[in-house]
Design an enzyme around this catalytic site. Structure first.
Site, PDB file in Angstrom:
ATOM      1  N   TYR A  16      24.903  33.364  38.658  1.00 38.38           N
ATOM      2  CA  TYR A  16      24.710  32.334  39.678  1.00 38.38           C
ATOM      3  C   TYR A  16      25.965  31.547  40.061  1.00 38.38           C
ATOM      4  O   TYR A  16      25.932  30.782  41.023  1.00 38.38           O
ATOM      5  CB  TYR A  16      23.595  31.390  39.241  1.00 38.38           C
ATOM      6  CG  TYR A  16      22.256  32.085  39.220  1.00 38.38           C
ATOM      7  CD1 TYR A  16      21.556  32.298  40.396  1.00 38.38           C
ATOM      8  CD2 TYR A  16      21.715  32.583  38.037  1.00 38.38           C
ATOM      9  CE1 TYR A  16      20.345  32.964  40.404  1.00 38.38           C
ATOM     10  CE2 TYR A  16      20.500  33.247  38.029  1.00 38.38           C
ATOM     11  CZ  TYR A  16      19.819  33.442  39.211  1.00 38.38           C
ATOM     12  OH  TYR A  16      18.622  34.117  39.218  1.00 38.38           O
ATOM     13  N   PHE A  40      11.471  26.097  33.324  1.00 36.69           N
ATOM     14  CA  PHE A  40      10.595  26.309  34.472  1.00 36.69           C
ATOM     15  C   PHE A  40      10.842  27.687  35.087  1.00 36.69           C
ATOM     16  O   PHE A  40      10.418  27.989  36.154  1.00 36.69           O
ATOM     17  CB  PHE A  40      10.780  25.206  35.521  1.00 36.69           C
ATOM     18  CG  PHE A  40      12.212  24.992  35.953  1.00 36.69           C
ATOM     19  CD1 PHE A  40      12.752  25.719  37.000  1.00 36.69           C
ATOM     20  CD2 PHE A  40      13.021  24.063  35.306  1.00 36.69           C
ATOM     21  CE1 PHE A  40      14.072  25.512  37.410  1.00 36.69           C
ATOM     22  CE2 PHE A  40      14.320  23.849  35.712  1.00 36.69           C
ATOM     23  CZ  PHE A  40      14.851  24.574  36.777  1.00 36.69           C
TER      24      PHE A  40
END
Length: 417
Positions: A123, A417
């Site tokens: 990322y 999450f």
């Protein structure tokens, strides 16, 4: 690339989610867990990549609110469920989804995007910087002792069914959110994630247990106030010398030092156990200052939350700075070019302004570095020492680095999450 990107529809959920599970190894997931993630899914914030009628890529973004230095709670897109089918790697599928997603986040008016990475190498090229770490611990409770602060004995502990005291525990959690950068406001439904208790979560241990900490004089009707809680499981282990059980700590929150110490002391003293295992502690976990032997706590540092500034000006205005600063950044952001250029940040512990400027730059860096330092857990000076930040005005690194650091608790993400 011949794939098509489109917003997730409810009828596409099962195919979309099956593709995600396959990309992460293909292991089946308990129905209870799958149903919860489907209930939490935000279809209008999720996208799929389709090759004909085959789903080959997934990406979602929860509408979170995250605490930033100074205590403000700021909207942030919680990037999640990102996958690309192995048959479609190196075809630009991920890049196209990240492009679409960041455009969407900008259109939603959310200045930040955050994620946890299955593979950290992925990322950075999309502007995400490593902003928080977490500690893992394996504490040998047969050799380590605690020294607790005054008032610990005034805290009463009691067992409770996790679901029965969920609201009380959530009240404690909500009190903690403004105190530490990186903490997430619990959005509706997310409290249920804390109670997931499948065979996968247990891994041979007991069902989830909960102990709440109370102090006399509260206003809940029985003369006591819940000031903390711990959720955990017990894994029975027997060795040649007897019991060697493991306490698997899931969550622990407390509103003051005495309650915090009381909960940790309880975990240390559970019968037939010899070890506490925790996978998500803050790097400044207070219990580490109570232990008699830090070397027998088996500490391991891991990367955790990655932060991406989607709107540089709005994001830098949203937080405060622990020392006055007035600095001009030259920001590089090829993936989100609306952020590129010079920004003047002026701030102090009371607030900040951040606007575009034509003034000469003091520091040059990419949006990735801004994301890394945003929550105050990473030093601009350390990035400059690594060559990731260029100082164009003498003294600018020291000034900005001091201002960006968190003034209180280290940033920490309380749950994934």
């Amino acid at each position: 690339m011949t794939t098509e990107l489109r917003t997730l529809g409810k009828d596409d959920w099962n195919v979309w989610y099956d593709n995600l599970l396959r990309a992460f190894g293909g292991a089946s997931e308990p129905a209870e867990e799958r149903e919860l993630w489907q209930a939490l899914a935000q279809y209008d914030r999720s996208i799929g990549a389709w090759d004909g009628d085959q789903c080959v890529g997934t990406a979602g973004a929860f509408d979170f609110r995250i605490t930033v230095p100074g205590g403000a709670v700021v909207p942030a897109a919680g990037v999640t469920m990102v996958s690309v089918a192995a048959t479609h790697r190196r075809r630009g599928v991920l890049t196209s989804m990240m492009r679409r997603q960041l455009d969407d986040v900008r259109s939603w008016g959310e200045p930040l995007a955050v994620l946890t990475a299955s593979e950290p190498v992925i990322y950075g090229r999309f502007g995400y910087g490593l902003a928080t770490h977490r500690l893992g611990a394996e504490i040998d409770t047969t050799r380590v002792r605690l020294s607790v602060p005054p008032g610990t004995d005034d805290v009463r502990l009691r067992y409770a069914e996790p679901a029965d005291v969920l609201d009380l525990c959530e009240t404690v959690y909500a009190r903690r959110v403004p105190e530490r950068p990186g903490m997430l406001e619990r959005r509706p439904g997310w409290e249920r994630v804390e109670l997931l208790d499948t065979d996968r979560h247990r891994d041979g241990a007991s069902p989830l247990q909960c102990v709440v900490a109370e102090r006399a004089g509260g206003g809940d009707g029985d003369g006591s106030d819940v000031v903390g809680y711990a959720r955990f499981r017990i894994k029975p282990v027997w060795g040649p010398g007897g019991a060697e059980g493991v306490v698997a700590l899931s969550a622990l929150e407390a509103v003051d030092p005495a309650a915090h110490a009381a909960l940790w002391r309880f975990l240390f003293d559970i019968d037939l156990t010899a070890k506490i295992v925790a996978h998500r502690l803050p790097v400044d976990e207070p219990a580490l200052h109570l232990v008699s032997d830090i070397r027998r706590c088996g500490l391991q540092l891991k990367d955790d939350l990655y932060v991406r500034l989607v709107d540089v000006g709005a994001a830098l205005r949203a937080r405060t700075y622990q020392a006055p600063l007035d600095v001009v950044f030259e920001v590089e952001d090829a993936f989100c070019p609306w952020n590129e250029g010079r920004w003047r940040l002026s701030g102090d512990p009371k607030g900040a302004t951040c606007e575009r400027t034509a003034d000469a730059a003091d520091l040059s860096l990419s949006v990735r570095e801004l994301g890394a330092v945003y929550l105050g857990g990473v030093s601009l000076a350390s990035l400059a020492a690594a060559g990731r930040v260029r100082e164009l005005r003498q003294g600018a690194v020291a000034e900005a680095s001091t201002g960006f650091l968190a003034s209180g608790s280290a940033p920490w993400l309380p749950h994934g999450f």
